[in-house]
Design a protein around this motif. Sequence first.
Motif, PDB file in Angstrom:
ATOM      1  N   ALA A 142       4.664  -8.453  11.649  1.00  0.00           N
ATOM      2  CA  ALA A 142       4.684  -8.253  13.131  1.00  0.00           C
ATOM      3  C   ALA A 142       5.330  -7.054  13.828  1.00  0.00           C
ATOM      4  CB  ALA A 142       5.747  -9.446  13.784  1.00  0.00           C
ATOM      5  N   GLY A 143       4.846  -6.806  15.024  1.00  0.00           N
ATOM      6  CA  GLY A 143       5.379  -5.365  15.419  1.00  0.00           C
ATOM      7  C   GLY A 143       4.834  -4.260  14.646  1.00  0.00           C
ATOM      8  N   ASP A 144       6.244  -3.312  14.549  1.00  0.00           N
ATOM      9  CA  ASP A 144       5.800  -2.131  13.500  1.00  0.00           C
ATOM     10  C   ASP A 144       6.161  -2.391  12.222  1.00  0.00           C
ATOM     11  OD1 ASP A 144       5.336  -0.764  15.995  1.00  0.00           O
ATOM     12  OD2 ASP A 144       7.478  -0.351  16.221  1.00  0.00           O
ATOM     13  N   ASP A 145       6.042  -3.570  11.698  1.00  0.00           N
ATOM     14  CA  ASP A 145       6.281  -3.682  10.305  1.00  0.00           C
ATOM     15  C   ASP A 145       5.108  -3.101   9.497  1.00  0.00           C
ATOM     16  OD1 ASP A 145       8.376  -5.463  10.707  1.00  0.00           O
ATOM     17  OD2 ASP A 145       7.148  -7.488  10.315  1.00  0.00           O
ATOM     18  N   PRO A 146       5.411  -2.290   8.326  1.00  0.00           N
ATOM     19  CA  PRO A 146       4.276  -1.829   7.613  1.00  0.00           C
ATOM     20  C   PRO A 146       3.186  -2.795   7.573  1.00  0.00           C
ATOM     21  CG  PRO A 146       6.353  -1.026   6.593  1.00  0.00           C
ATOM     22  CD  PRO A 146       6.720  -2.345   7.516  1.00  0.00           C
ATOM     23  N   ILE A 147       1.909  -2.297   7.309  1.00  0.00           N
ATOM     24  CA  ILE A 147       0.684  -2.940   7.171  1.00  0.00           C
ATOM     25  C   ILE A 147       0.384  -3.111   5.658  1.00  0.00           C
ATOM     26  CG2 ILE A 147      -1.736  -3.142   7.530  1.00  0.00           C
ATOM     27  CD1 ILE A 147      -1.677  -1.373  10.058  1.00  0.00           C
ATOM     28  N   SER A 148       0.543  -4.230   5.206  1.00  0.00           N
ATOM     29  CA  SER A 148       0.230  -4.797   3.750  1.00  0.00           C
ATOM     30  C   SER A 148      -0.824  -5.606   3.684  1.00  0.00           C
ATOM     31  CB  SER A 148       1.489  -5.454   3.220  1.00  0.00           C
ATOM     32  OG  SER A 148       2.603  -4.559   3.498  1.00  0.00           O
ATOM     33  N   LEU A 149      -1.779  -5.245   2.580  1.00  0.00           N
ATOM     34  CA  LEU A 149      -2.894  -6.126   2.220  1.00  0.00           C
ATOM     35  C   LEU A 149      -3.197  -6.147   0.714  1.00  0.00           C
ATOM     36  CD1 LEU A 149      -5.438  -4.052   1.980  1.00  0.00           C
ATOM     37  CD2 LEU A 149      -5.197  -3.652   4.419  1.00  0.00           C
ATOM     38  N   THR A 150      -4.183  -7.029   0.522  1.00  0.00           N
ATOM     39  CA  THR A 150      -4.621  -7.158  -1.079  1.00  0.00           C
ATOM     40  C   THR A 150      -6.101  -7.158  -0.834  1.00  0.00           C
ATOM     41  OG1 THR A 150      -4.323  -9.381  -1.325  1.00  0.00           O
ATOM     42  CG2 THR A 150      -2.615  -8.212  -1.900  1.00  0.00           C
ATOM     43  N   THR A 188      -2.864   6.201  -5.039  1.00  0.00           N
ATOM     44  CA  THR A 188      -4.082   5.762  -4.047  1.00  0.00           C
ATOM     45  C   THR A 188      -4.674   4.733  -4.779  1.00  0.00           C
ATOM     46  OG1 THR A 188      -4.338   8.171  -3.587  1.00  0.00           O
ATOM     47  CG2 THR A 188      -6.279   6.641  -3.037  1.00  0.00           C
ATOM     48  N   TYR A 189      -5.108   3.848  -3.834  1.00  0.00           N
ATOM     49  CA  TYR A 189      -5.847   2.526  -4.430  1.00  0.00           C
ATOM     50  C   TYR A 189      -7.141   3.122  -5.226  1.00  0.00           C
ATOM     51  CZ  TYR A 189      -8.339  -1.706  -4.585  1.00  0.00           C
ATOM     52  OH  TYR A 189      -9.151  -2.983  -5.271  1.00  0.00           O
ATOM     53  N   ILE A 190      -7.418   2.451  -6.386  1.00  0.00           N
ATOM     54  CA  ILE A 190      -8.698   2.982  -6.948  1.00  0.00           C
ATOM     55  C   ILE A 190      -9.764   1.538  -6.745  1.00  0.00           C
ATOM     56  CG2 ILE A 190      -9.629   3.429  -9.155  1.00  0.00           C
ATOM     57  CD1 ILE A 190      -7.170   5.036  -9.610  1.00  0.00           C
ATOM     58  N   TYR A 191     -11.005   1.807  -6.515  1.00  0.00           N
ATOM     59  CA  TYR A 191     -11.734   0.721  -6.211  1.00  0.00           C
ATOM     60  C   TYR A 191     -12.289   0.147  -7.389  1.00  0.00           C
ATOM     61  CZ  TYR A 191     -11.606   0.656  -1.398  1.00  0.00           C
ATOM     62  OH  TYR A 191     -11.211   0.771   0.219  1.00  0.00           O
ATOM     63  N   LYS A 192     -12.202  -0.976  -7.938  1.00  0.00           N
ATOM     64  CA  LYS A 192     -13.166  -1.399  -9.129  1.00  0.00           C
ATOM     65  C   LYS A 192     -14.554  -1.567  -8.765  1.00  0.00           C
ATOM     66  CE  LYS A 192      -8.943  -3.488 -11.283  1.00  0.00           C
ATOM     67  NZ  LYS A 192      -8.263  -4.532 -11.694  1.00  0.00           N
ATOM     68  N   PRO A 193     -15.407  -1.449  -9.826  1.00  0.00           N
ATOM     69  CA  PRO A 193     -16.827  -1.808  -9.342  1.00  0.00           C
ATOM     70  C   PRO A 193     -16.981  -3.077  -9.107  1.00  0.00           C
ATOM     71  CG  PRO A 193     -16.503  -0.451 -11.131  1.00  0.00           C
ATOM     72  CD  PRO A 193     -15.152  -0.829 -11.139  1.00  0.00           C
ATOM     73  N   PRO A 253      -5.281  12.063  11.796  1.00  0.00           N
ATOM     74  CA  PRO A 253      -4.578  11.926  10.458  1.00  0.00           C
ATOM     75  C   PRO A 253      -4.667  10.417  10.227  1.00  0.00           C
ATOM     76  CG  PRO A 253      -2.928  11.849  12.644  1.00  0.00           C
ATOM     77  CD  PRO A 253      -4.326  12.355  12.868  1.00  0.00           C
ATOM     78  N   ALA A 254      -4.697  10.277   8.908  1.00  0.00           N
ATOM     79  CA  ALA A 254      -4.698   8.726   8.313  1.00  0.00           C
ATOM     80  C   ALA A 254      -3.490   8.050   8.428  1.00  0.00           C
ATOM     81  CB  ALA A 254      -5.112   8.809   6.871  1.00  0.00           C
ATOM     82  N   GLN A 255      -3.431   6.774   8.677  1.00  0.00           N
ATOM     83  CA  GLN A 255      -2.421   5.787   8.762  1.00  0.00           C
ATOM     84  C   GLN A 255      -2.239   5.200   7.515  1.00  0.00           C
ATOM     85  OE1 GLN A 255      -0.733   5.779  11.922  1.00  0.00           O
ATOM     86  NE2 GLN A 255      -1.583   7.289  12.190  1.00  0.00           N
ATOM     87  N   ILE A 256      -1.056   5.078   6.775  1.00  0.00           N
ATOM     88  CA  ILE A 256      -1.086   4.661   5.486  1.00  0.00           C
ATOM     89  C   ILE A 256      -0.681   3.125   5.452  1.00  0.00           C
ATOM     90  CG2 ILE A 256       0.189   4.883   3.237  1.00  0.00           C
ATOM     91  CD1 ILE A 256      -1.707   7.248   4.195  1.00  0.00           C
ATOM     92  N   VAL A 257      -1.470   2.124   4.772  1.00  0.00           N
ATOM     93  CA  VAL A 257      -1.260   0.979   4.380  1.00  0.00           C
ATOM     94  C   VAL A 257      -1.039   0.574   3.088  1.00  0.00           C
ATOM     95  CG1 VAL A 257      -2.788   0.171   6.334  1.00  0.00           C
ATOM     96  CG2 VAL A 257      -3.768   0.348   4.183  1.00  0.00           C
ATOM     97  N   GLN A 258      -0.230  -0.331   2.754  1.00  0.00           N
ATOM     98  CA  GLN A 258       0.101  -0.885   1.495  1.00  0.00           C
ATOM     99  C   GLN A 258      -1.118  -1.705   0.938  1.00  0.00           C
ATOM    100  OE1 GLN A 258       3.804  -2.933   1.831  1.00  0.00           O
ATOM    101  NE2 GLN A 258       4.825  -0.928   2.105  1.00  0.00           N
ATOM    102  N   CYS A 259      -1.745  -1.379  -0.209  1.00  0.00           N
ATOM    103  CA  CYS A 259      -2.919  -1.966  -0.678  1.00  0.00           C
ATOM    104  C   CYS A 259      -2.697  -2.469  -2.241  1.00  0.00           C
ATOM    105  CB  CYS A 259      -4.089  -1.038  -0.711  1.00  0.00           C
ATOM    106  SG  CYS A 259      -5.702  -2.119  -1.168  1.00  0.00           S
ATOM    107  N   ASN A 260      -2.522  -3.642  -2.484  1.00  0.00           N
ATOM    108  CA  ASN A 260      -2.290  -4.131  -3.757  1.00  0.00           C
ATOM    109  C   ASN A 260      -0.866  -3.428  -4.186  1.00  0.00           C
ATOM    110  OD1 ASN A 260      -4.677  -5.322  -3.304  1.00  0.00           O
ATOM    111  ND2 ASN A 260      -5.608  -4.850  -5.358  1.00  0.00           N
TER     112      ASN A 260
END
Length: 407
Positions: free
Chosen positions: A30-38, A9-14, A62-69
């Motif tokens: 595009a389309g159904d590609d996984p969502i990725s972000l930083t 799980t992404y851990i927020y830095k202060p 239910p939560a939708q999972i996105v790639q984060c960092n």
Amino acid sequence: MMSLSNVGTYIYKPLSGERDFRLINLLQGAGDDPISLTISHASLDSNPAYEALSYVWGPQHPAQIVQCNDSYLGIGENLAVALRCLRKPNVPQVLWVDRLAINQENNAERTRQVGLMADIYSSASAVVVWLGPADHFTDTAFGLLDKVYTQVQEIWNSQKISKAARINPEVYATVYPPSEDSRWLAIRSLLTRPWFSRAWTFQEIVLARNAHLYCGAHTRNWQRLEFFLTCLNTFQEGPNIEDGRLKDAGKHVNDILKARQMFLRPETFKTLEKEDFLSLFSLLDSIRARIATDPRDKVFALLNVTCDVKDTDLRADYDKSHAEVYAMTAKWLLRRTKSLAFLSFVEKKDTPDLISWVPDFRYKDIMKILLGPQKPKLSRRSRYSSSLYAGYMLGPSLIRPSHQATC
């Protein structure tokens, strides 16, 4: 589909600086590609370039999972649909998104970031208004907005109307479809989307320098909706002027338009008019029917757009319960207005979780609006004494002006 067991799980830095905030770099897809972000940190003082997203949270499970960092985050379905639609196919996009930019598990951080929201939305290059996926009305509604906007542009160009005169509705000699035209159903469908009835979206669009509407892949500049409704407010069609072609569908958005004009063109309004409309008392009344997932936000969502709260001790505080927030708001209104006018907000309570004299800002009794007297106008010229509450119960004849406003 990403497996939660394979990543952390992404851990927020202060956030370190007082005006620091987080920006979202939405990666191309595009389309159904996984969502990725930083996610990265920035300071408002450095004037970074970004757009701010305004949307309806909706259910988070239910939560939708996105790639984060190098980790993951779970987000709600509404936000996932918006990000998939808004992302660009070839280049990243820099956004501010409250659900992702604020550590929602840290009340102290939520409190500080809410205090910065006025600057966050007003500093964005544009506010992206996500209304939701398109439906069979979307094309028709946007087409009618385009038609009216084109008419206004042609009038300006042909009559060489100056920029100063363009804010005067009397110059908008536009032509609308007849009342029975099906396009009015499309406009009504647009204006009754959930975004228009949420508590936070009022602040988010009122503070925007520029904004864009998105319905699925359809997009228009916010100004086209403003033109349409401004022209409609001055439209005359003989005996059909009261035909109710939109009925109450435009109530929420008309409040937005008036507040935006007061922020963007304050010189066109009298001081007392601005104070009456933008005082916390008035906004709590007029915006009270809007919806908020967190009941505390019925107050917190207004603090950055009121004319009388700045530089006072009334601030967002997510360490307080909604009962404590409503009580401190009632006490603040009493001190600020030197009046018991806020008691007119007190209605029959379904749950005994508030002190008897504290208004429950979670609800607005429609029957009270229909049967009761008009809400008091709080201005320098009039103020209401403790007889207001009795006056509400026994009749408007008991209401008498007493104290002066300090807005």
